[in-house]
Design a protein around this motif. Structure first.
Motif, PDB file in Angstrom:
ATOM      1  N   SER A  61       0.885  -1.190   0.037  1.00 32.46           N
ATOM      2  CA  SER A  61       0.069  -0.116   0.019  1.00 32.46           C
ATOM      3  C   SER A  61       0.867   1.241  -0.038  1.00 32.46           C
ATOM      4  CB  SER A  61      -1.003   0.008   1.275  1.00 32.46           C
ATOM      5  OG  SER A  61      -0.179   0.073   2.524  1.00 32.46           O
ATOM      6  N   ARG A  62       0.404   2.351  -0.423  1.00 32.52           N
ATOM      7  CA  ARG A  62       1.236   3.616  -0.588  1.00 32.52           C
ATOM      8  C   ARG A  62       0.350   4.692  -0.004  1.00 32.52           C
ATOM      9  NH1 ARG A  62       2.790   3.416  -6.862  1.00 32.52           N
ATOM     10  NH2 ARG A  62       4.105   1.534  -6.893  1.00 32.52           N
ATOM     11  N   GLU A  63       0.963   5.405   0.716  1.00 35.32           N
ATOM     12  CA  GLU A  63       0.741   6.955   1.263  1.00 35.32           C
ATOM     13  C   GLU A  63       1.172   8.136   0.403  1.00 35.32           C
ATOM     14  OE1 GLU A  63       1.542   6.827   5.627  1.00 35.32           O
ATOM     15  OE2 GLU A  63       0.766   4.692   5.599  1.00 35.32           O
ATOM     16  N   TYR A  64       0.313   8.923   0.054  1.00 34.78           N
ATOM     17  CA  TYR A  64       0.787  10.070  -0.371  1.00 34.78           C
ATOM     18  C   TYR A  64       0.431  11.384   0.303  1.00 34.78           C
ATOM     19  CZ  TYR A  64       1.276   7.274  -4.488  1.00 34.78           C
ATOM     20  OH  TYR A  64       1.509   6.302  -5.615  1.00 34.78           O
ATOM     21  N   THR A  65       1.487  12.386   0.451  1.00 39.22           N
ATOM     22  CA  THR A  65       1.256  13.560   0.961  1.00 39.22           C
ATOM     23  C   THR A  65       1.668  14.478   0.251  1.00 39.22           C
ATOM     24  OG1 THR A  65       1.643  12.468   3.152  1.00 39.22           O
ATOM     25  CG2 THR A  65       1.600  14.648   3.315  1.00 39.22           C
ATOM     26  N   MET A  66       0.554  15.516   0.040  1.00 32.54           N
ATOM     27  CA  MET A  66       0.861  16.642  -0.897  1.00 32.54           C
ATOM     28  C   MET A  66       1.063  18.026   0.153  1.00 32.54           C
ATOM     29  SD  MET A  66      -1.036  18.094  -4.332  1.00 32.54           S
ATOM     30  CE  MET A  66      -0.419  16.944  -5.313  1.00 32.54           C
ATOM     31  N   GLN A  67       2.081  18.637  -0.030  1.00 38.94           N
ATOM     32  CA  GLN A  67       2.233  19.795   0.885  1.00 38.94           C
ATOM     33  C   GLN A  67       2.236  20.892  -0.119  1.00 38.94           C
ATOM     34  OE1 GLN A  67       6.028  18.904   2.703  1.00 38.94           O
ATOM     35  NE2 GLN A  67       4.797  18.343   4.583  1.00 38.94           N
ATOM     36  N   VAL A  68       1.516  21.973   0.014  1.00 39.74           N
ATOM     37  CA  VAL A  68       1.062  23.257  -0.701  1.00 39.74           C
ATOM     38  C   VAL A  68       1.572  24.169   0.194  1.00 39.74           C
ATOM     39  CG1 VAL A  68      -0.343  24.322  -2.214  1.00 39.74           C
ATOM     40  CG2 VAL A  68      -0.720  21.830  -1.845  1.00 39.74           C
ATOM     41  N   HIS A  69       2.490  25.045  -0.655  1.00 36.40           N
ATOM     42  CA  HIS A  69       3.206  26.241   0.172  1.00 36.40           C
ATOM     43  C   HIS A  69       2.812  27.474  -0.737  1.00 36.40           C
ATOM     44  CE1 HIS A  69       5.610  23.549   2.642  1.00 36.40           C
ATOM     45  NE2 HIS A  69       5.769  22.790   1.501  1.00 36.40           N
ATOM     46  N   HIS A  70       2.044  28.411  -0.087  1.00 40.29           N
ATOM     47  CA  HIS A  70       1.851  29.415  -0.835  1.00 40.29           C
ATOM     48  C   HIS A  70       1.652  30.645   0.467  1.00 40.29           C
ATOM     49  CE1 HIS A  70      -0.052  32.771  -3.267  1.00 40.29           C
ATOM     50  NE2 HIS A  70       0.397  31.945  -4.084  1.00 40.29           N
ATOM     51  N   ARG A  71       1.765  31.631   0.178  1.00 37.07           N
ATOM     52  CA  ARG A  71       1.704  32.864   1.210  1.00 37.07           C
ATOM     53  C   ARG A  71       0.322  32.998   1.645  1.00 37.07           C
ATOM     54  NH1 ARG A  71       4.730  37.513  -1.376  1.00 37.07           N
ATOM     55  NH2 ARG A  71       4.042  36.585  -3.352  1.00 37.07           N
ATOM     56  N   ARG A  72      -0.536  33.123   0.421  1.00 33.55           N
ATOM     57  CA  ARG A  72      -2.002  33.109   0.724  1.00 33.55           C
ATOM     58  C   ARG A  72      -2.519  32.084   1.678  1.00 33.55           C
ATOM     59  NH1 ARG A  72      -3.899  35.187  -5.246  1.00 33.55           N
ATOM     60  NH2 ARG A  72      -2.716  37.159  -5.175  1.00 33.55           N
ATOM     61  N   LEU A  73      -2.233  30.834   1.257  1.00 35.87           N
ATOM     62  CA  LEU A  73      -2.550  29.720   2.202  1.00 35.87           C
ATOM     63  C   LEU A  73      -2.397  29.809   3.728  1.00 35.87           C
ATOM     64  CD1 LEU A  73      -2.182  26.699  -0.137  1.00 35.87           C
ATOM     65  CD2 LEU A  73      -4.211  27.941   0.350  1.00 35.87           C
ATOM     66  N   LYS A  74      -1.096  30.504   3.623  1.00 35.50           N
ATOM     67  CA  LYS A  74      -0.663  30.809   4.967  1.00 35.50           C
ATOM     68  C   LYS A  74      -1.449  31.529   6.074  1.00 35.50           C
ATOM     69  CE  LYS A  74       3.973  28.945   4.633  1.00 35.50           C
ATOM     70  NZ  LYS A  74       5.639  29.024   4.735  1.00 35.50           N
ATOM     71  N   ARG A  75      -1.985  32.314   5.111  1.00 26.61           N
ATOM     72  CA  ARG A  75      -2.777  33.663   5.692  1.00 26.61           C
ATOM     73  C   ARG A  75      -4.075  33.305   6.063  1.00 26.61           C
ATOM     74  NH1 ARG A  75      -0.115  38.418   2.208  1.00 26.61           N
ATOM     75  NH2 ARG A  75      -1.394  37.473   0.750  1.00 26.61           N
ATOM     76  N   MET A  76      -4.594  32.062   5.330  1.00 29.60           N
ATOM     77  CA  MET A  76      -5.850  31.609   5.692  1.00 29.60           C
ATOM     78  C   MET A  76      -6.181  31.546   7.290  1.00 29.60           C
ATOM     79  SD  MET A  76      -6.551  29.169   2.694  1.00 29.60           S
ATOM     80  CE  MET A  76      -8.526  29.408   2.232  1.00 29.60           C
ATOM     81  N   GLU A  77      -7.586  31.736   7.646  1.00 36.39           N
ATOM     82  CA  GLU A  77      -7.885  31.557   8.850  1.00 36.39           C
ATOM     83  C   GLU A  77      -8.171  29.970   9.007  1.00 36.39           C
ATOM     84  OE1 GLU A  77     -11.460  33.568  10.179  1.00 36.39           O
ATOM     85  OE2 GLU A  77     -10.456  35.474   9.516  1.00 36.39           O
ATOM     86  N   GLY A  78      -7.977  29.355   9.925  1.00 36.80           N
ATOM     87  CA  GLY A  78      -8.298  28.060  10.457  1.00 36.80           C
ATOM     88  C   GLY A  78      -9.500  27.414   9.785  1.00 36.80           C
ATOM     89  N   SER A  79     -10.509  28.108   9.955  1.00 35.35           N
ATOM     90  CA  SER A  79     -11.925  27.217   9.237  1.00 35.35           C
ATOM     91  C   SER A  79     -11.658  27.442   7.812  1.00 35.35           C
ATOM     92  CB  SER A  79     -12.888  28.090   9.978  1.00 35.35           C
ATOM     93  OG  SER A  79     -12.990  29.582   9.561  1.00 35.35           O
TER      94      SER A  79
END
Length: 104
Positions: A61-79
């Motif tokens: 079995s395989r596990e894939y993890t996609m990490q997306v880095h962008h300053r707008r995503l970092k500024r998003m609120e938790g919800s």
């Protein structure tokens, strides 16, 4: 003796031509890369990235993890971030033995 001078001069000229051609090709590649960077900077994508990590388990079995880095995503609120992750996690991967996870 003059035959040796001829070959030394010929080899020297060939090397000069090769290095000049290489410099021109490298310069063209740098120009294209600079234009692409400018294009992405205009889109607001100058400081972002996507990284995909795959882990293959012993059972196949395989596990894939996609990490997306962008300053707008970092500024998003938790919800908002949670809502986006929920939407992304609803995408079907198509393999029962694979899991797919997103990190924002």
């Amino acid at each position: 003796m003059s035959d040796r001078k001829f070959w030394v001069l010929t080899v020297t000229l060939v090397l000069i031509i090769v290095f000049c051609t290489k410099g021109t090709v490298m310069s063209m590649g740098d120009k294209q890369r600079t234009e692409e960077n400018h294009y992405y900077r205009e889109l607001g994508l100058d400081n972002c990235g996507v990284m995909l990590t795959r882990v293959t388990n012993g059972d196949g079995s395989r596990e894939y993890t996609m990490q997306v880095h962008h300053r707008r995503l970092k500024r998003m609120e938790g919800s908002d971030k949670s809502a986006l992750q929920d939407i992304l996690s609803q995408a079907e991967f198509g393999q029962e033995t694979c899991t797919f996870r997103y990190e924002l």
